[in-house]
Design a protein around this motif. Sequence first.
Motif, PDB file in Angstrom:
ATOM      1  N   ARG A  72       7.439  -2.680   0.732  1.00 14.22           N
ATOM      2  CA  ARG A  72       7.247  -2.052   2.046  1.00 14.22           C
ATOM      3  C   ARG A  72       7.403  -3.082   3.153  1.00 14.22           C
ATOM      4  NH1 ARG A  72       2.802   1.235  -0.382  1.00 14.22           N
ATOM      5  NH2 ARG A  72       3.423   3.422  -0.270  1.00 14.22           N
ATOM      6  N   TRP A  73       6.739  -4.225   2.987  1.00 14.36           N
ATOM      7  CA  TRP A  73       6.756  -5.241   4.030  1.00 14.36           C
ATOM      8  C   TRP A  73       8.151  -5.849   4.230  1.00 14.36           C
ATOM      9  CZ3 TRP A  73       3.271  -5.731   7.580  1.00 14.36           C
ATOM     10  CH2 TRP A  73       1.960  -5.364   7.332  1.00 14.36           C
ATOM     11  N   SER A  74       8.899  -5.946   3.169  1.00 15.32           N
ATOM     12  CA  SER A  74      10.219  -6.572   3.270  1.00 15.32           C
ATOM     13  C   SER A  74      11.307  -5.609   3.716  1.00 15.32           C
ATOM     14  CB  SER A  74      10.614  -7.188   1.913  1.00 15.32           C
ATOM     15  OG  SER A  74      10.657  -6.188   0.909  1.00 15.32           O
ATOM     16  N   SER A  75      10.974  -4.307   3.743  1.00 13.27           N
ATOM     17  CA  SER A  75      11.959  -3.300   4.134  1.00 13.27           C
ATOM     18  C   SER A  75      12.115  -3.266   5.654  1.00 13.27           C
ATOM     19  CB  SER A  75      11.534  -1.928   3.622  1.00 13.27           C
ATOM     20  OG  SER A  75      12.407  -0.925   4.095  1.00 13.27           O
ATOM     21  N   ASP A  76      13.320  -2.941   6.106  1.00 13.23           N
ATOM     22  CA  ASP A  76      13.554  -2.818   7.546  1.00 13.23           C
ATOM     23  C   ASP A  76      12.847  -1.601   8.135  1.00 13.23           C
ATOM     24  OD1 ASP A  76      15.152  -5.048   7.497  1.00 13.23           O
ATOM     25  OD2 ASP A  76      17.021  -3.917   7.203  1.00 13.23           O
ATOM     26  N   VAL A  77      12.616  -0.596   7.317  1.00 11.92           N
ATOM     27  CA  VAL A  77      11.954   0.631   7.763  1.00 11.92           C
ATOM     28  C   VAL A  77      10.655   0.783   6.978  1.00 11.92           C
ATOM     29  CG1 VAL A  77      12.114   3.129   8.007  1.00 11.92           C
ATOM     30  CG2 VAL A  77      14.164   1.709   8.294  1.00 11.92           C
ATOM     31  N   TRP A  78       9.542   0.795   7.704  1.00  8.24           N
ATOM     32  CA  TRP A  78       8.241   0.902   7.030  1.00  8.24           C
ATOM     33  C   TRP A  78       8.080   2.292   6.429  1.00  8.24           C
ATOM     34  CZ3 TRP A  78       4.431  -2.077   5.347  1.00  8.24           C
ATOM     35  CH2 TRP A  78       3.251  -1.462   4.948  1.00  8.24           C
ATOM     36  N   ASP A  79       7.762   2.328   5.136  1.00 12.05           N
ATOM     37  CA  ASP A  79       7.567   3.591   4.420  1.00 12.05           C
ATOM     38  C   ASP A  79       6.090   3.712   4.066  1.00 12.05           C
ATOM     39  OD1 ASP A  79       7.648   5.846   2.902  1.00 12.05           O
ATOM     40  OD2 ASP A  79       8.656   4.927   1.175  1.00 12.05           O
ATOM     41  N   ASP A  80       5.371   4.607   4.769  1.00 13.19           N
ATOM     42  CA  ASP A  80       3.935   4.754   4.498  1.00 13.19           C
ATOM     43  C   ASP A  80       3.650   5.939   3.577  1.00 13.19           C
ATOM     44  OD1 ASP A  80       4.512   6.808   6.187  1.00 13.19           O
ATOM     45  OD2 ASP A  80       3.015   6.302   7.701  1.00 13.19           O
ATOM     46  N   THR A  81       4.681   6.471   2.943  1.00 13.20           N
ATOM     47  CA  THR A  81       4.476   7.546   1.984  1.00 13.20           C
ATOM     48  C   THR A  81       3.711   7.023   0.769  1.00 13.20           C
ATOM     49  OG1 THR A  81       6.564   8.569   2.650  1.00 13.20           O
ATOM     50  CG2 THR A  81       5.594   9.285   0.553  1.00 13.20           C
ATOM     51  N   VAL A  82       2.643   7.680   0.420  1.00 11.72           N
ATOM     52  CA  VAL A  82       1.834   7.280  -0.730  1.00 11.72           C
ATOM     53  C   VAL A  82       2.240   8.120  -1.937  1.00 11.72           C
ATOM     54  CG1 VAL A  82      -0.501   7.064  -1.665  1.00 11.72           C
ATOM     55  CG2 VAL A  82      -0.071   6.603   0.762  1.00 11.72           C
ATOM     56  N   GLU A  83       2.783   7.469  -2.932  1.00 11.17           N
ATOM     57  CA  GLU A  83       3.168   8.174  -4.156  1.00 11.17           C
ATOM     58  C   GLU A  83       1.923   8.470  -4.991  1.00 11.17           C
ATOM     59  OE1 GLU A  83       6.401   6.332  -6.255  1.00 11.17           O
ATOM     60  OE2 GLU A  83       7.087   5.327  -4.437  1.00 11.17           O
ATOM     61  N   PRO A  84       1.979   9.513  -5.839  1.00 14.06           N
ATOM     62  CA  PRO A  84       0.789   9.880  -6.633  1.00 14.06           C
ATOM     63  C   PRO A  84       0.208   8.728  -7.442  1.00 14.06           C
ATOM     64  CG  PRO A  84       2.439  11.621  -6.746  1.00 14.06           C
ATOM     65  CD  PRO A  84       3.083  10.477  -6.014  1.00 14.06           C
TER      66      PRO A  84
END
Length: 411
Positions: free
Chosen positions: A64-76
């Motif tokens: 997440r931190w290294s991605s250009d787009v922050w993804d706050d989706t929480v997977e199960p």
Amino acid sequence: MTQDMGTSSTAWAEIRDLIDAGNADALVRRLLALDGGERKRVAGELRGHIAVMRARSEAKDEARWSSDVWDDTVEPWERWPDLVRLAGAGTLSAVSAVASWLTRRDLTRRRPFSGRVVSADPAPLLRLLGERPATWQADLAVRLAAGLSGPQDVAAPLALALLRSTGAPPPEHDPLVVAWVSEGVRPRADPLWPALLPRMFEAEGVGRVLRHERIEPLSPWLRRLRRPDDRQVLLDGCVRRFLRGGTAQDLRFFVRLHELLAPEEAEVAARARDYLRLLPAAPGPVAELALRHLRRLPRHEPGHVAEAVEGLVFRAEAGLARTGLTWLDQSVRQGAVEPDEIAAALGTAFHHSSYEVQGRAAQLALKHAGRFGPLGAEQVRQALPALPPALGHRVAAGFGAPAAAEEPATG
């Protein structure tokens, strides 16, 4: 024996896969179906699996931190701490072991970005633990409640839910009360209400949690506490809380509740002694409240007014001191207080840091000078050195005392 080991291994593999998939409902069903040997095997494997899931979670956060787009989706599967807690609760036998497992720090789930603790829905755990004996469940409820550290404690929702479902007496523990208050007002009758309502006024931290409750518009807790059947409990609780002390911020909610209840004259009279005790040292808003209600009473016990004013003029706030002196003047004029009774209060006011308060006290001393007896007049004369020279000369003349010598000018 080999077959039993194989069965246990299969059971662990199934439990592990359900944790990894984040399937809470299926996990509860499988845990309830385990036999004794399977529960023992699963319990033994769980501790090692925590490290596996933590590594997987950390890798996800790093991505997440290294991605250009922050993804706050929480997977199960990212809810794995809740699932591992479920698995431990369903396989450990002793109450103490389950309580320790449910409160493990490494099973605290946090939001990916903010790091805030996420409280798990207690429903799956309640379903799972509901198969245990009633006394076992009540024991667990009390253990969890007594171990809470505050409203953000991961065990708080479960502890409160278990106390409600088992009917176990809540332990006397401040963080439990704070956690209960932090839940918000429940829409239906709460089994914990009779036990925890009186403790709201004793537990440290409740006022801080509820400090933003307002009368306009009426906030949920104040709306709930306005019920007439709890009125005397609430008034006593507010006054008791004021007497315990605290900062203005910690007492703000209780001040608002007290004023919302709008105590009647008889209710104030019944608590007059306690209101008097608040005047010398309570935070300003509390002292103002106490003074306002005391002044509503048509009569006071002998000496109470003078005692109250002496407490007020001892305070640093000039406004409270001036109001107290005005009350004193009215009481003397109405014959409710004898002049000699006010001498000590005037002497205290002579020492006040506010020139305005000193001037008002000096004015009152002169106004009633002819009505003082020998003892009262002597008390006033002894306090004269505390006044500024100009005021001191005026009061000394009115009481037949030698004027204090002016301090020689310097420079």
